[in-house]
Write an enzyme that holds these catalytic residues in place. Structure first.
Site, PDB file in Angstrom:
ATOM      1  N   TRP A 282       0.995  -1.503  -0.295  1.00 13.03           N
ATOM      2  CA  TRP A 282      -0.301  -0.179  -0.134  1.00 13.03           C
ATOM      3  C   TRP A 282       1.028   1.085  -0.189  1.00 13.03           C
ATOM      4  O   TRP A 282       1.614   1.409   1.007  1.00 13.03           O
ATOM      5  CB  TRP A 282      -0.920  -0.118   1.290  1.00 13.03           C
ATOM      6  CG  TRP A 282      -1.267   1.423   1.476  1.00 13.03           C
ATOM      7  CD1 TRP A 282      -1.133   2.275   2.160  1.00 13.03           C
ATOM      8  CD2 TRP A 282      -2.795   1.996   0.956  1.00 13.03           C
ATOM      9  NE1 TRP A 282      -1.988   3.317   2.476  1.00 13.03           N
ATOM     10  CE2 TRP A 282      -3.159   2.522   1.850  1.00 13.03           C
ATOM     11  CE3 TRP A 282      -3.621   1.277   0.753  1.00 13.03           C
ATOM     12  CZ2 TRP A 282      -4.417   3.834   1.410  1.00 13.03           C
ATOM     13  CZ3 TRP A 282      -5.061   2.005   0.748  1.00 13.03           C
ATOM     14  CH2 TRP A 282      -5.381   3.285   0.696  1.00 13.03           C
TER      15      TRP A 282
ATOM     16  N   ASP B 111      -0.104   9.583   0.526  1.00 15.79           N
ATOM     17  CA  ASP B 111       0.520  10.139  -0.394  1.00 15.79           C
ATOM     18  C   ASP B 111       1.670  10.453  -0.223  1.00 15.79           C
ATOM     19  O   ASP B 111       3.001  10.170   0.474  1.00 15.79           O
ATOM     20  CB  ASP B 111       0.543  11.372   1.390  1.00 15.79           C
ATOM     21  CG  ASP B 111      -0.660  11.267   2.078  1.00 15.79           C
ATOM     22  OD1 ASP B 111      -2.223  10.476   1.192  1.00 15.79           O
ATOM     23  OD2 ASP B 111      -0.896  11.716   2.990  1.00 15.79           O
TER      24      ASP B 111
ATOM     25  N   GLN C 216       3.879   8.306   2.092  1.00 12.85           N
ATOM     26  CA  GLN C 216       3.069   6.890   2.879  1.00 12.85           C
ATOM     27  C   GLN C 216       2.760   5.480   2.799  1.00 12.85           C
ATOM     28  O   GLN C 216       2.291   5.471   1.296  1.00 12.85           O
ATOM     29  CB  GLN C 216       2.222   7.498   3.032  1.00 12.85           C
ATOM     30  CG  GLN C 216       2.010   9.193   3.570  1.00 12.85           C
ATOM     31  CD  GLN C 216       2.371   9.269   5.117  1.00 12.85           C
ATOM     32  OE1 GLN C 216       1.230   8.742   5.524  1.00 12.85           O
ATOM     33  NE2 GLN C 216       3.874   9.399   5.808  1.00 12.85           N
TER      34      GLN C 216
ATOM     35  N   THR D 253       1.936  12.195   7.023  1.00 12.56           N
ATOM     36  CA  THR D 253       2.911  12.864   5.860  1.00 12.56           C
ATOM     37  C   THR D 253       3.403  14.392   6.712  1.00 12.56           C
ATOM     38  O   THR D 253       3.272  14.763   7.434  1.00 12.56           O
ATOM     39  CB  THR D 253       1.425  13.774   5.014  1.00 12.56           C
ATOM     40  OG1 THR D 253       0.793  12.031   4.423  1.00 12.56           O
ATOM     41  CG2 THR D 253       2.010  13.654   3.764  1.00 12.56           C
TER      42      THR D 253
ATOM     43  N   ARG E 272      -2.335  18.025  12.008  1.00 13.64           N
ATOM     44  CA  ARG E 272      -0.807  17.374  10.862  1.00 13.64           C
ATOM     45  C   ARG E 272      -0.643  17.490   9.413  1.00 13.64           C
ATOM     46  O   ARG E 272      -1.182  19.089   9.112  1.00 13.64           O
ATOM     47  CB  ARG E 272      -1.766  15.893  10.365  1.00 13.64           C
ATOM     48  CG  ARG E 272      -3.122  15.889   9.863  1.00 13.64           C
ATOM     49  CD  ARG E 272      -3.531  14.333   9.959  1.00 13.64           C
ATOM     50  NE  ARG E 272      -4.520  14.000   9.165  1.00 13.64           N
ATOM     51  CZ  ARG E 272      -6.075  14.197   9.887  1.00 13.64           C
ATOM     52  NH1 ARG E 272      -5.536  14.409  11.509  1.00 13.64           N
ATOM     53  NH2 ARG E 272      -6.699  14.120   9.398  1.00 13.64           N
TER      54      ARG E 272
ATOM     55  N   GLU F 295      -6.826  18.495   5.274  1.00 11.00           N
ATOM     56  CA  GLU F 295      -5.001  17.857   5.480  1.00 11.00           C
ATOM     57  C   GLU F 295      -4.096  17.832   4.303  1.00 11.00           C
ATOM     58  O   GLU F 295      -4.146  19.103   3.630  1.00 11.00           O
ATOM     59  CB  GLU F 295      -5.611  16.895   4.861  1.00 11.00           C
ATOM     60  CG  GLU F 295      -6.466  16.077   6.060  1.00 11.00           C
ATOM     61  CD  GLU F 295      -6.959  14.054   6.017  1.00 11.00           C
ATOM     62  OE1 GLU F 295      -7.002  13.872   4.444  1.00 11.00           O
ATOM     63  OE2 GLU F 295      -6.876  13.358   6.298  1.00 11.00           O
TER      64      GLU F 295
ATOM     65  N   ASP G 225     -12.152  16.937   2.042  1.00 10.55           N
ATOM     66  CA  ASP G 225     -13.208  15.870   0.973  1.00 10.55           C
ATOM     67  C   ASP G 225     -12.454  14.959  -0.135  1.00 10.55           C
ATOM     68  O   ASP G 225     -13.234  14.844  -1.045  1.00 10.55           O
ATOM     69  CB  ASP G 225     -14.666  16.781   0.527  1.00 10.55           C
ATOM     70  CG  ASP G 225     -15.698  16.592   1.000  1.00 10.55           C
ATOM     71  OD1 ASP G 225     -16.150  15.335   1.481  1.00 10.55           O
ATOM     72  OD2 ASP G 225     -16.815  16.784   0.397  1.00 10.55           O
TER      73      ASP G 225
HETATM   74  N1  DQQ Z   1      -2.752  10.569   4.904  1.00 13.65           N
HETATM   75  C1  DQQ Z   1      -1.816  10.766   5.985  1.00 13.65           C
HETATM   76  C2  DQQ Z   1      -2.362  11.974   6.761  1.00 13.65           C
HETATM   77  C3  DQQ Z   1      -2.607  12.831   5.795  1.00 13.65           C
HETATM   78  C4  DQQ Z   1      -3.680  11.748   5.135  1.00 13.65           C
HETATM   79  C5  DQQ Z   1      -1.806   9.359   6.974  1.00 13.65           C
HETATM   80  C6  DQQ Z   1      -4.272  11.776   3.750  1.00 13.65           C
HETATM   81  O1  DQQ Z   1      -1.129  12.813   7.309  1.00 13.65           O
HETATM   82  O2  DQQ Z   1      -3.393  13.633   6.514  1.00 13.65           O
HETATM   83  O3  DQQ Z   1      -0.868   8.279   6.272  1.00 13.65           O
HETATM   84  O4  DQQ Z   1      -4.273  11.060   3.415  1.00 13.65           O
END
Ligand code: DQQ
Length: 586
Positions: free
Chosen positions: A63, A66, A82, A130, A195, A250, A284
């Site tokens: 998987w 981001d 990520q 992220t 975040r 985000e 969203d």
């Molecule tokens: N994915 C991350 C977060 C972010 C989100 C976690 C957005 O830090 O806000 O994997 O897809």
């Protein structure tokens, strides 16, 4: 020049060309107007190498979501992302996610390296989420990232620095001893919605700043923090920007752009007078943005226009494209952006496939000369994958015409086509309420619905009998003083496979048809990825598709240019190439 409707023969039903078109675009499937016969196509397993993209970035397995902290440093592009090292499903609530790492010299071919950040300290023990990269003075790269500190999803902000800057690949990173450098201590701040720190920028006082997305008293807020040394941070009393239109943003991105120039600006240096600023926010599951100015005196972002209803905010991409991140490429003096494009099959399919998630092609991003919207275009390096060019000139597409584009690999292709309008008198009236829901307009005025000007565009990944097809198309409307173009990527008939998410995506852009009669479309087809750029990159739509024909058809799916509007459309130039496979994460 005449146009060939090449698959007349072999079709069970015979109609006139225009009706035939309707059969082809509304084939034997739900909602179709004309039914030929029920499909007897055998649905093969989704576990097929044929769905894996050949030149869009993805790790060798598992998987990915981001992009995090992209940067150019000492001749190398770094792609952090990520990553779930344990499997191909989103790790439960993103616990234990790590920062994967790949490097490249050309943004096309990538070498996969070991993850650089894994959850192993109290300030990120449940996940390294992220963040961004900043190149500090003295050529010192620094990562800012969110740490998940417990199962209640409390979030803090951390710093990491390369262990050894003379390693050309920066394979190992050291977490700052004073992590977390920012804690969620502001009253009213929801600590589980705090975040994704941005890249740093310097203010006129010589201090570094970063923004962090947060839910502050129920409003989406870009919190502002300042630092002298990039290690010790203080919160600024006011946010960079906030809005009560949503609860949380985000993956914020904040960068400067110059109107009328496609060059990028480096946020680590002084920004020239007259530059505009862009605030991008993920909400969203779509990446929206505002253009405005950065008021240095008040240290706030001031949008040129404040629109209350966020459905009307501009989007970086109107398709499956989220958590985008941009960076300044000092090699070419441009700003590059890319994003995560999620699978749209079932999560059980992802487990079976053993991989999930790709990144869009890196795109150059800049401000249009009117200062009203961002433009994007695939980085030119991607053109190094082109081969077997085919070129058609002077085609004419009358209502109901289709022209088959042959001679290239229709699974891995780059297609550039200009549609020239012979007359603009037939444009139908535009209803501004459509701006609230362009996908609805794409569903209602789909490719089979005759219009005044358009629909015209491309039918791609079409099976022999046209039961499966993905349609990328435009339609032209006349608003009071201007023309509005609707661009759609319609996936509703993209696959016979059950259990997929197959929407129609769409977005509008203004176009000065009095001045310029050509509307361009560029579509990058990469197996399960279809990435399109309309009107010179005014509207971009990323999509994921899983046609059965991609696995079953030995001859490869078909591709057509078409017009289904009353007004004839010329195609002065159509160029297309097969695309070679890139070395991705070897
Ligand atoms: N994915 C991350 C977060 C972010 C989100 C976690 C957005 O830090 O806000 O994997 O897809």
């Amino acid at each position: 020049m005449s146009v060939f409707t090449v698959w007349l023969a072999g079709l069970a039903c015979m109609f006139s060309t225009s009706v035939l078109f309707q059969i082809l675009v509304r084939p034997c499937s739900n909602g179709g107007v004309f039914f030929c016969s029920q499909s007897s196509t055998k649905i093969p397993s989704i576990v097929s190498k044929r769905y894996r993209t050949a030149y869009h970035f993805q790790p060798p397995k598992n998987w990915m979501n981001d992009p995090s902290g992209p940067m150019y440093y000492n001749d190398i592009y770094h792609e952090f992302y990520q990553y779930n090292p344990d499997g191909s499903n989103s790790p439960s609530l993103s616990y234990n996610i790590v920062w994967g790492h790949s490097v490249s010299t050309d943004l096309v071919n990538w070498i996969g390296l070991e993850p650089v950040l894994v959850p192993d300290t109290p300030s990120d023990i449940c996940g390294c989420w992220t963040g961004s990269a900043t190149i500090l003075p003295g050529n010192q790269p620094a990562i800012t990232y969110t740490g998940l500190i417990n199962m209640e999803k409390h979030q803090v902000q951390n710093i990491a620095l390369p262990k050894n800057r003379s390693d050309p690949y920066l394979r190992e990173w050291t977490k700052a001893g004073n992590n977390p450098v920012i804690q969620p201590v502001i009253p009213g701040l929801n600590s589980s919605q705090f975040r994704d720190p941005t890249t740093g920028w310097i203010g006129p006082d010589g201090l570094w700043r970063i923004a962090v997305g947060a839910d502050l008293n129920g409003s989406s807020t870009a919190l502002l923090y300042k630092s002298e040394d990039f290690l010790n941070w203080n919160s600024v009393e006011h946010p960079l920007y906030s809005s009560n239109s949503f609860d949380m943003w985000e993956c914020l991105d904040f960068f400067a752009v110059l109107s009328g120039s496609n060059g990028g600006l480096d946020m680590s240096s002084a920004i020239p007078n007259g530059a505009k600023h862009v605030l991008k926010m993920g909400m969203d599951y779509s990446d929206k943005y505002m253009i405005g100015v950065y008021d240095l005196k008040r240290d706030v972002f001031v949008p040129d226009t404040v629109i209350d209803d966020y459905r009307l905010w501009l989007r970086i991409d109107y398709g499956n494209f989220y958590a985008s991140k941009s960076f300044f490429d000092s090699k070419q003096g441009r700003r590059i952006i890319w994003a995560w494009s999620n699978e749209t099959d079932a999560s059980s399919d992802d487990v079976a496939k053993g991989w999930a998630g790709i990144h869009s092609i890196p795109r150059t991003i800049w401000l249009d000369s009117d200062g009203k919207r961002l433009l994007q275009w695939p980085v030119e390096e991607i053109e190094s994958l082109r081969r077997n060019e085919i070129n058609h000139q002077g085609l004419e597409l009358k209502k109901g015409d289709l022209f088959e584009i042959k001679g290239i690999d229709t699974l891995q292709a780059d297609v550039e086509i200009d549609f020239e309008l012979t007359s603009i008198d037939d444009a139908e009236p535009f209803d501004p309420s459509w701006l609230l829901d362009a996908p609805k307009q794409c569903r209602e005025a789909d490719a089979s619905v005759h219009g005044g000007i358009g629909p015209f565009g491309l039918v791609i990944l079409a099976s022999d009998n046209m039961e499966e097809q993905t349609v990328v198309h435009f339609r032209v409307y006349k608003s009071q003083e201007k023309y509005m173009i609707l661009m759609c990527t319609d996936l509703r008939r993209s696959s016979l496979r059950p259990g997929l998410y197959t929407p129609a995506y769409g977005g509008f852009f203004e176009f000065d048809l009095e001045k310029e009669r050509k509307i361009s479309l560029r579509t990058l087809i990469d197996r399960s990825a279809v990435e399109s750029f309309g009107g010179g990159g005014r509207v971009c739509i990323m999509a994921r598709v899983y046609p059965v024909a991609l696995v079953n058809d030995d001859g490869g799916p078909h591709m057509f240019a078409f017009n289904n509007g009353s007004a004839t459309v010329r195609v002065p130039q159509l160029r297309a190439w097969s695309m070679r496979r890139a070395q991705v994460s070897v």
